[in-house]
Design a protein around this motif. Structure first.
Motif, PDB file in Angstrom:
ATOM      1  N   GLY A 197       0.857  -1.192  -0.103  1.00 47.77           N
ATOM      2  CA  GLY A 197       0.017  -0.006   0.088  1.00 47.77           C
ATOM      3  C   GLY A 197       0.921   1.393  -0.086  1.00 47.77           C
ATOM      4  O   GLY A 197       2.208   1.148  -0.083  1.00 47.77           O
ATOM      5  N   THR A 231      -7.568   3.462   8.359  1.00 49.06           N
ATOM      6  CA  THR A 231      -7.533   2.014   7.482  1.00 49.06           C
ATOM      7  C   THR A 231      -6.368   1.605   7.196  1.00 49.06           C
ATOM      8  O   THR A 231      -6.143   0.246   7.380  1.00 49.06           O
ATOM      9  CB  THR A 231      -8.552   2.040   6.206  1.00 49.06           C
ATOM     10  N   GLU A 232      -5.464   2.613   6.811  1.00 43.59           N
ATOM     11  CA  GLU A 232      -4.167   1.888   6.354  1.00 43.59           C
ATOM     12  C   GLU A 232      -3.497   1.485   7.746  1.00 43.59           C
ATOM     13  O   GLU A 232      -2.718   0.495   7.820  1.00 43.59           O
ATOM     14  CB  GLU A 232      -3.072   3.097   5.984  1.00 43.59           C
ATOM     15  N   GLN A 260     -16.457  -2.714  -1.328  1.00 44.55           N
ATOM     16  CA  GLN A 260     -14.952  -2.039  -1.620  1.00 44.55           C
ATOM     17  C   GLN A 260     -14.121  -2.211  -0.271  1.00 44.55           C
ATOM     18  O   GLN A 260     -13.014  -2.472  -0.607  1.00 44.55           O
ATOM     19  CB  GLN A 260     -15.180  -0.392  -1.699  1.00 44.55           C
ATOM     20  N   ARG A 264     -10.826  -4.188  -0.358  1.00 42.60           N
ATOM     21  CA  ARG A 264      -9.431  -3.687  -0.116  1.00 42.60           C
ATOM     22  C   ARG A 264      -8.707  -4.574   0.915  1.00 42.60           C
ATOM     23  O   ARG A 264      -7.485  -4.698   0.886  1.00 42.60           O
ATOM     24  CB  ARG A 264      -9.945  -2.224   0.494  1.00 42.60           C
ATOM     25  N   ARG A 268      -5.149  -6.340   0.166  1.00 39.15           N
ATOM     26  CA  ARG A 268      -4.176  -5.929   0.931  1.00 39.15           C
ATOM     27  C   ARG A 268      -3.459  -6.999   1.627  1.00 39.15           C
ATOM     28  O   ARG A 268      -2.276  -7.130   1.781  1.00 39.15           O
ATOM     29  CB  ARG A 268      -4.332  -4.692   1.484  1.00 39.15           C
TER      30      ARG A 268
END
Ligand SMILES: Nc1ncnc2c1ncn2[C@@H]1O[C@H](COP(=O)(O)OP(=O)(O)OP(=O)(O)O)[C@@H](O)[C@H]1O
Ligand SMILES: [Zn+2]
Length: 735
Positions: A197, A231-232, A260, A264, A268
């Motif tokens: 990411g 979220t990261e 979505q 994601r 990831r």
């Protein structure tokens, strides 16, 4: 019937009675401690019920003969260790029967007594014939690409989903010729294939490192402005947790769990991500639960009830948007998923990460004043994005059309001309909140509730948002026969009508005008389809709080907020907190990518201190003021509440029951503040008369001690049988 010398099985049954039920063993097998936590089928009166063995008592020589258990439903306990202990705690905390708590913790299929489902994953592999035939498959076609992919090794269906759209057609084509085959694999054997990411910024890195260093139970607040990349941080923490061979549980609010988001996470993390939410059917939910129970599901993402997911290898729990109201269960066992997540995290000895741009005052208080939680901040937006500029639009004395002022229309036009998208936020579904007779003042009321009926379908239909009652709108006033019936005020439908006339098909230039609320998106994925159809083109979205979070719309440059004034003057002590959170979250949808965002707040109370504080000082300035007021008024988080509610067809029984309850609580001799009984803020709903008694104490312990002392007497009150009553510990809504 059994011989009196056999051990006694104490079974927790899903019944509103605060006790366990004694049964005799189903057979002569010696009953060991590992019977506890297994489901059994038992006779109960003329019925059969599914319950869970909660304890085994040694044989009592002079005990009465008992009915026997009919069936054992599990070879091994479904509930054991931490989960069983935590659920016993929850039963004590909510003062609810253990049987009801255990039933709540099970997916419906398991609650009904179905067997724990099979949970292997499916993968595809190339057959020998396929390997031989591969060079002859036409270059660049989907079957050829899939065959090449499978030549590198078996691939599970989740990974294939993430890799190519519609790979299934290609797989079927290969399978038909015997070139590929579908095989079952244990989910835990799937090799992770994570994708990189963005590089974390400094604040994100601090948060990631803090989590990495955390040992044992560590409650942490990740307080990050909207679009700051929370979220990261979750993704890094989950990846670290997976690398340590542990399971991660992620809770998201009801409207935050979008396809979505799941995509994601899958892409990831590179492992299958198990979902658990109300959009799944019973079989799918039971499979997620079973996969987690077996330790096969490594990452579970779900809404409120996912907090009951078994986690034999727990490593991390994340609660996204921890302030969200949907974490509180409003009927049955009234648990709070965030709070229960913390209890589980403590028992499991794992970090619990609470994320929000607008933390609840409870959490903020624990992270600041009490220093009970670790406190991590993300103070600016990730990447290039800038915070949106917020402006108040004073509409006093201004003409309004569907509740919108000329200034709003001008701003919308300007944003569209500049190629941006616009979100008009109005937290009210339907066409108009009230149908009023202009001649005599009659208004359409719900026959079953103390509430007006909402006008729907452009004035043709009336619907009650509290009980669901519907009927056609009358053609004339039922009182004075006048034809002057007028919808008052505006809901999303009416705003859509006006904006479509000004900016939609037929105008020049025209843009798509999309309404997004529970009425327009009842079908699964309808929202995704609507948003995908819009793409990056200029256009207008009109939405309720469904659109307030979870969506990343990079071209959204203007957010118009209308109709917030009621929230400024509501009687509920939490109304300001909710309004502040909603405003910040909606505003946070604007300008999340390169393009700057603007937020217009339309109000008749431009000088209201809540708005002034929010705009000048942001959420934290508001929260500081609000906490001080809560302390002064003796409200949570500086006091602890419980609410006893009662309802019946007539008005007296609920009040009589609550008066008797009040006496029972007074008799406990413990210091409590008792407020009521009084009619509920909405005294009649769905035909039932409702009343309530509010309990409050400065310390949790006193509250629970009083309830423990008084509840047996309350259950035994003669009036208790004349009402439907419930107890809500830590109520979120006081109605
Ligand atoms: N370090 C980073 N560098 C560049 N872009 C980033 C970084 N971290 C996150 N982003 C991007 O910023 C956007 C917002 O991130 P994310 O969705 O994680 O924010 P958030 O804090 O969860 O948002 P919200 O709470 O408002 O929904 C995403 O498009 C994400 O890919
Ligand atoms: Zn109603």
């Amino acid at each position: 019937m059994s011989s009196p010398a056999a051990p006694v099985f104490q079974v927790a049954l899903p019944l509103p009675l605060p006790r366990l039920f004694d049964y005799a063993a189903p057979d002569d097998r010696p009953a060991g401690a590992d019977e506890i936590g297994r489901r059994v089928r038992v006779p109960f009166g003329p019925r059969e019920l599914v319950g869970v063995v909660a304890a085994i008592d040694p044989p009592a020589p002079d005990a009465p003969a008992l009915r026997a258990i009919l069936d054992r439903l599990d070879d091994r306990p479904l509930f054991h260790g931490e989960l069983l202990d935590s659920l016993r705690w929850l039963a004590r905390y909510t003062h609810a029967p253990l049987g009801e708590v255990l039933a709540t913790a099970l997916p419906a299929a398991l609650r009904r007594g179905e067997a724990l489902p099979d949970t292997h994953a499916w993968a595809w592999r190339l057959t020998e014939a396929g390997a031989t035939a591969l060079p002859r498959l036409r270059n660049g076609t989907r079957p050829r690409r899939l065959a090449e992919r499978l030549r590198e090794g078996e691939r599970d269906e989740d990974a294939l989903d993430a890799w190519m759209d519609d790979w299934r057609t290609a797989a079927r084509a290969l399978a038909k010729r015997g070139h590929a085959e579908r095989v079952a694999v244990p989910a835990s054997q799937l090799a992770p294939a994570p994708q990189p990411g963005p590089v974390p910024n400094e604040e994100q890195q601090v948060a990631i490192d803090t989590l990495r260093a955390a040992r044992g139970f560590a409650p942490l607040l990740l307080d990050g402005v909207t679009g700051s990349g929370k979220t990261e941080v979750y993704l890094h923490a989950i990846a670290d947790c997976l690398a340590r061979g542990r399971q991660a549980l992620v809770l998201v609010p009801e409207i935050g769990l979008t396809p979505q988001l799941l995509a994601r996470f899958r892409a990831r993390l590179g492992v299958p991500v198990h979902a658990s939410h109300s959009g799944l059917n019973d079989g799918e939910r039971a499979r997620t639960w079973a996969a987690a129970w077996r330790g096969e599901a490594r990452v579970v993402v779900g809404t409120r009830s996912a907090v009951f997911t078994p986690l034999p290898d727990a490593g991390l729990i994340v609660v996204d948007e921890e302030h969200d109201g949907s974490y509180k269960q409003q009927d049955g066992i009234r648990y709070h998923a965030r709070d229960f997540a913390l209890v589980r995290g403590k028992a499991l000895e794992v970090p619990v990460l609470l994320g929000s741009a607008t933390p609840s005052l409870e959490t903020l208080h624990n992270a600041t004043t009490g220093s009970r939680y670790g406190y991590l901040r993300l103070s600016h937006r990730a990447g290039e994005a800038k915070p949106p500029a917020v402006r108040i639009v004073d509409v006093r004395k201004r003409p309004l059309e569907a509740g919108l002022s000329a200034q709003m229309f001008d701003a919308i036009r300007a944003a569209l001309d500049a190629g941006g998208q616009v979100l008009v936020f109005k937290n009210r579904r339907g066409y108009a909140p009230v149908l009023l007779c202009h001649d005599c003042g009659w208004s359409a009321q719900c026959p079953r509730c103390d509430s007006p009926m909402t006008v729907h379908a452009h004035g043709r239909r009336l619907q009650c948002h509290h009980c669901g009652h519907r009927k056609p709108a009358p053609p004339a006033c039922p009182d004075c026969a006048s034809l002057g019936l007028q919808p008052q005020g505006a809901g999303t439908e009416r705003i859509e009508e006006v904006l479509a006339a000004k900016f939609g098909a037929g105008s020049h230039p025209d843009v798509p005008v999309l309404r997004i609320d529970r009425g327009s998106t009842q079908r699964k994925d309808a929202l995704e389809t609507l948003l995908a159809g819009l793409g990056a083109r200029p256009g207008i979205l009109i939405g309720t709080q469904m659109l307030a979070k979870g969506h990343d719309l990079p071209n959204l440059t203007l957010v118009c907020v209308v109709g917030i004034d009621e929230g400024l003057f509501s009687a509920d002590f939490r109304s300001h907190e909710k309004l502040a959170q909603l405003l910040i979250q909606v505003a946070g949808r604007a300008g999340r990518a390169q393009r700057a965002g603007e937020v217009l707040l339309q109000t008749h109370h431009p000088e209201h201190p809540l708005l002034a504080t929010l705009i000048e000082g942001g959420y934290h300035a508001f929260a500081g003021d609000e906490l001080a007021q809560r302390e002064a008024a003796g409200f949570p988080p500086l006091a602890h509440l419980a609410l006893l509610r009662a309802e019946a067809k007539h008005a007296e029984p609920p009040m009589a029951f609550l008066h008797a309850t009040r006496t029972a609580l007074r008799d406990s001799g413990l210091a409590l503040d008792l407020n009521g009984p009084m009619p509920a803020p909405m005294p009649r709903r769905a035909g039932m008369h409702r009343a309530q008694l509010l309990l409050s104490a400065p310390a949790r312990g006193a509250l629970h001690a009083a309830l423990d002392a008084a509840l047996p007497a309350i259950h035994a009150l003669p009036d208790a049988r004349k009402v439907r009553w419930s107890l809500d510990v830590d109520p979120v809504d006081l109605y």
